[in-house]
Write an enzyme that holds these catalytic residues in place. Structure first.
Site, mmCIF file in Angstrom:
data_model
loop_
_atom_site.group_PDB
_atom_site.id
_atom_site.type_symbol
_atom_site.label_atom_id
_atom_site.label_comp_id
_atom_site.label_asym_id
_atom_site.label_seq_id
_atom_site.Cartn_x
_atom_site.Cartn_y
_atom_site.Cartn_z
ATOM 1 N N ASP A 92 0.868 -1.242 0.050
ATOM 2 C CA ASP A 92 -0.149 -0.040 -0.068
ATOM 3 C C ASP A 92 0.885 1.294 0.113
ATOM 4 O OD1 ASP A 92 0.727 -0.737 2.881
ATOM 5 O OD2 ASP A 92 -0.744 1.232 3.150
ATOM 6 N N GLU A 156 -0.082 -0.464 5.716
ATOM 7 C CA GLU A 156 0.948 0.053 6.563
ATOM 8 C C GLU A 156 0.865 1.440 6.780
ATOM 9 O OE1 GLU A 156 4.625 1.971 7.984
ATOM 10 O OE2 GLU A 156 3.723 2.140 6.068
#
Length: 454
Positions: A92, A156
């Site tokens: 991500d 994250e």
């Protein structure tokens, strides 16, 4: 001097690595469905899973984590009796911010001035490619001497804790003898560095209400309390005149012992404008690695274009607090919440919502794994010795792994050196760093296996 076979192999794999990174960067995998379609993250997760399967990983799975995202897991068995190493990255990314400020499209890997530009190129899609390169180089030179687990996190950057909660509920899944977190970076390009500490973080949304509805600023301004003005006043209470973070009860005077960050270098790396002062006191290393730092990362307010002469009834802001090692993120959250409620002016009504939290982390750099990494980095970076530094950012999973696996050694390396400008526009990575760090990781895995007698 004859090149190391691992180095030669990695060099030959770099064109493939660039093509793969371009494919991965193309996914707009921001883990916030309010900004980008969830399907972009799902497509990126499937790409990562397919890449692991192509490298003969077993038990490849997309893990549905409690925050609604997916982390990708795979296991590559090594020789009998070999130690297990967990390799971490995240797929991500941060949103691209102002796309018009990018010199090339943020989700299109573009080579310029010897660097590869694109959102996630350094943070941290490049980290996943680094792991692939290291494993491929070992396969081409006698095989992978350890058992390998790979985990690629899907949220994250949001700090929502999905993988942490999943790992706590499935404690055997990520168990390993040592863990390599591929999400930090060298102190500068060409200087091999392991990260010794990470600041933790807490993220709060604060809403402030003063009126039942917006009012005409001419008719009521000067007596009616404006929520936006109250919010500005409140947020200003979080910093002293010199810019030092001032949250009631929070310790802000710790010192950093170790590698220092010269102020001139920091000004250059941070692109501070001429004549603009740095904030805070103490050394730069004290301020960014050893002390808390508050940042207002967003404010909901009327844009300049289309603004009307109105007093605002409600204002909202998102506040991030970086928490240094030695302080508890949960306690910092309580202190920040109490500060925000205590310092609201004019009796304004304040509500606070926690949207993310992660503990700080301190690695044991005297552990045997670090000796293996130091030897590997000296080979990958001829003429340089491994350095250790702090990092002001946060990787919440580190403390979870340290708690779950207290005997595991945790090393932090990666591609996010200062020139990478992660989280900003025009993020980039150095392909030379990708190549050298991939060599270092491959040699580390070999050194580590030998140190364990495998």
């Amino acid at each position: 001097m004859t090149a190391h076979p691992i180095s030669e192999t990695v060099a030959s794999l770099m064109p493939r690595a660039k093509a793969e990174l371009a494919e991965l960067v193309a996914f707009q995998s921001v883990a916030d469905p309010a900004q980008f379609p969830k399907s972009e993250c799902e497509a990126a997760a499937n790409w990562v899973a397919d890449a692991l399967r192509a490298e003969d990983f077993q038990d490849v799975a997309l893990l549905d984590t409690p925050d609604g995202t997916q982390s990708v897991y795979g296991f590559l068995p090594g020789p009998a009796g070999a130690p297990t190493v967990l390799l971490y990255a995240h797929y991500d990314v941060q949103p691209p911010l102002d796309e018009s400020a990018w010199l090339s499209p943020p989700f299109e890997l573009t080579e310029r001035d010897g660097r590869w530009f694109g959102r996630g190129a350094a943070d941290c899609k490049g980290g996943f490619i680094m792991h692939l390169l290291a494993l491929r180089a070992l396969k081409a030179n006698g095989g992978v001497p350890v058992s390998v687990k790979v985990i690629a996190e899907g949220s994250e950057e949001q700090g929502t804790g999905g993988l942490e909660r999943y790992a706590e509920a499935h404690p055997d899944l990520l168990a390993a003898d040592t863990i390599v977190i591929g999400d930090t970076g060298n102190f500068r390009v060409g200087l091999p560095t392991v990260t010794a500490t990470l600041r933790g973080m807490t993220m709060l949304r604060v809403t402030l209400d003063t009126l039942e509805g917006n009012l005409h600023s001419g008719q009521f301004g000067g007596a009616a309390p404006d929520a936006l003005a109250a919010m500005i006043h409140l947020l200003a209470s979080l910093r002293a005149e010199d810019g030092t973070t001032t949250v009631d009860g929070l310790v802000t005077d710790a010192d950093w012992e170790g590698l220092q960050y010269p102020e001139a270098e920091f000004r250059t790396d941070a692109k501070v404008l001429d004549g603009v002062e740095l904030i805070g006191t103490g050394t730069v290393a004290d301020r960014i690695w050893a002390r808390p730092a508050v940042t207002v990362i967003g404010i909901d307010c009327p844009p300049v274009v289309g603004a009307t002469p109105s007093l605002q009834a409600t204002a909202r802001a998102q506040v991030s607090l970086r928490v240094p090692p030695g302080q508890d993120a949960a306690e910092a959250t309580q202190l920040l919440t109490a500060h925000l409620k205590a310092h609201a002016p004019w009796g304004a009504r304040v509500s606070v919502e926690q949207v993310g939290q992660g503990q700080p982390f301190r690695a044991d750099i005297s552990s045997p794994a670090y000796t293996s990494m130091a030897q590997a980095m000296e080979t990958a970076y001829p003429g340089e010795k491994m350095q250790s530094s702090g990092m002001g950012g946060s990787i919440p999973l580190c403390n979870t792994l340290a708690t779950l696996y207290p005997e595991a050694e945790i090393l932090l390396i990666g591609l996010s050196e200062p020139e990478a400008q992660i989280h900003a526009v025009n993020e980039s990575m150095s392909p030379e760093e990708l190549e050298r760090l991939s060599v270092a990781e491959a040699l580390f895995l070999r050194n580590y296996a030998e140190s364990k007698g495998a």
